[in-house]
Design a protein around this motif. Structure first.
Motif, mmCIF file in Angstrom:
data_model
loop_
_atom_site.group_PDB
_atom_site.id
_atom_site.type_symbol
_atom_site.label_atom_id
_atom_site.label_comp_id
_atom_site.label_asym_id
_atom_site.label_seq_id
_atom_site.Cartn_x
_atom_site.Cartn_y
_atom_site.Cartn_z
ATOM 1 N N VAL A 32 0.844 -1.201 0.000
ATOM 2 C CA VAL A 32 0.000 0.000 0.000
ATOM 3 C C VAL A 32 0.878 1.248 0.000
ATOM 4 O O VAL A 32 0.620 2.210 -0.742
ATOM 5 C CB VAL A 32 -0.945 0.008 1.215
ATOM 6 N N GLU A 33 1.919 1.234 0.804
ATOM 7 C CA GLU A 33 2.826 2.382 0.834
ATOM 8 C C GLU A 33 3.484 2.593 -0.525
ATOM 9 O O GLU A 33 3.638 3.728 -0.989
ATOM 10 C CB GLU A 33 3.877 2.174 1.931
ATOM 11 N N ARG A 40 3.955 5.506 -5.723
ATOM 12 C CA ARG A 40 3.857 5.572 -7.193
ATOM 13 C C ARG A 40 2.957 6.738 -7.609
ATOM 14 O O ARG A 40 3.263 7.460 -8.570
ATOM 15 C CB ARG A 40 3.307 4.248 -7.725
ATOM 16 N N ILE A 41 1.863 6.924 -6.897
ATOM 17 C CA ILE A 41 0.959 8.037 -7.210
ATOM 18 C C ILE A 41 1.649 9.377 -6.957
ATOM 19 O O ILE A 41 1.454 10.346 -7.699
ATOM 20 C CB ILE A 41 -0.338 7.908 -6.395
ATOM 21 N N ASP A 42 2.494 9.438 -5.926
ATOM 22 C CA ASP A 42 3.222 10.675 -5.617
ATOM 23 C C ASP A 42 4.122 11.108 -6.767
ATOM 24 O O ASP A 42 4.448 12.291 -6.901
ATOM 25 C CB ASP A 42 4.082 10.483 -4.363
ATOM 26 N N GLN A 43 4.524 10.156 -7.587
ATOM 27 C CA GLN A 43 5.431 10.463 -8.696
ATOM 28 C C GLN A 43 4.712 11.150 -9.859
ATOM 29 O O GLN A 43 5.355 11.712 -10.750
ATOM 30 C CB GLN A 43 6.091 9.181 -9.194
ATOM 31 N N ALA A 44 3.394 11.101 -9.844
ATOM 32 C CA ALA A 44 2.616 11.731 -10.903
ATOM 33 C C ALA A 44 2.608 13.246 -10.709
ATOM 34 O O ALA A 44 2.882 13.765 -9.629
ATOM 35 C CB ALA A 44 1.198 11.184 -10.916
ATOM 36 N N ALA A 45 2.273 13.952 -11.773
ATOM 37 C CA ALA A 45 2.336 15.412 -11.738
ATOM 38 C C ALA A 45 1.139 16.046 -11.036
ATOM 39 O O ALA A 45 1.187 17.219 -10.670
ATOM 40 C CB ALA A 45 2.437 15.953 -13.162
ATOM 41 N N GLU A 46 0.090 15.264 -10.826
ATOM 42 C CA GLU A 46 -1.138 15.811 -10.246
ATOM 43 C C GLU A 46 -1.344 15.303 -8.822
ATOM 44 O O GLU A 46 -0.855 14.233 -8.463
ATOM 45 C CB GLU A 46 -2.335 15.405 -11.115
#
Length: 247
Positions: free
Chosen positions: A66-67, A72-78
């Motif tokens: 989960v972490e 991985r989502i944190d790496q996105a621009a939004e």
């Protein structure tokens, strides 16, 4: 716009929700456990319709996974502003006296602990106090939390009862942090989950006992989820929408 994470987004209610949220402008993070092909198909469908999406593998019952999912989502621009806690498991129909501790723990770890973990990570990112933009969480529970599913899935029903309580408690805890938390409780919906319970045709069997005389479609649940995530529901938190045809 922003990112919406849909756990268990490769099939059923999760798939319908991912597709609808993409149509509404979200970049959708499609979480899946093991079926990479199905998740890839959802992403491909969204992209073909002009939307934005990416697939992320994670077993939500595993804290480290989960972490990693949220990293991985944190790496996105939004920014992440929406979470749909939808992933869940169900085992073959069984009376309580035949349940094993292994089965009970598997159900609770995925359906309850997994929801807690995803909520935890989402709140860290959404909360105004943590520098987030705010956001909304929708937990997918079940009408089973009200009926108890006697003779079939008491363990599953109990896990969904815990989801209901999580929704109430967390909604109050983060109401002043710019985060709304709500819940949908689907009834008999035409999804593959019934096959996991050993009865693929279960919805058709029980339809005559449903006041509306039919089962529901995943898209009907998806529209309720999308509304709860939207600004149209900006003053709604700690609430439950039952989508069970009157049952």
């Amino acid at each position: 716009m922003a990112i919406a994470l849909v756990t268990g987004g490769s099939r059923g209610i999760g798939r319908a929700t991912a597709q609808l949220l993409a149509q509404e402008g979200y970049t959708v993070a499609v979480n899946y456990h093991h079926n990479a092909q199905a998740a890839g198909d959802v992403v491909a469908d969204i992209v073909a319709q002009g939307g934005k999406a990416f697939a992320v593998q994670a077993d939500i019952s595993d804290e480290k996974q989960v972490e990693a999912l949220f990293s991985r989502i944190d790496q996105a621009a939004e920014p992440l502003t929406a979470l749909v806690n939808n992933a869940g498991i169900l085992f073959p129909q069984c009376r309580l006296e035949n349940l094993s501790a292994e089965r009970i723990n598997q159900v609770l770890t995925t359906n309850v602990t997994g929801y807690f973990l995803c909520c935890r990570e989402a709140v860290k990112r959404m909360s105004h106090q943590g520098g987030g933009q705010g956001g909304a969480i929708v937990n997918v529970s079940s009408a089973a939390s009200r009926t108890g599913s006697p003779g079939e899935y008491v363990d599953y029903a109990a896990s969904k009862g815990a989801v209901d309580t999580l929704t109430t408690g967390l909604s109050l805890e983060v109401a002043a942090c710019g985060i709304r938390v709500n819940c949908v409780r689907p009834g008999f919906i035409y999804t593959d989950m019934h096959a996991s319970g050993g009865e693929p045709g279960r919805v058709d069997r029980v339809s005559p006992a449903i006041p509306m005389q039919r089962g529901g479609q995943p898209e009907e649940v998806a529209h309720a989820i999308a509304w709860l995530l939207s600004e149209k529901a900006s003053y709604v938190t700690g609430s439950f929408l039952d989508l069970a045809g009157g049952r």
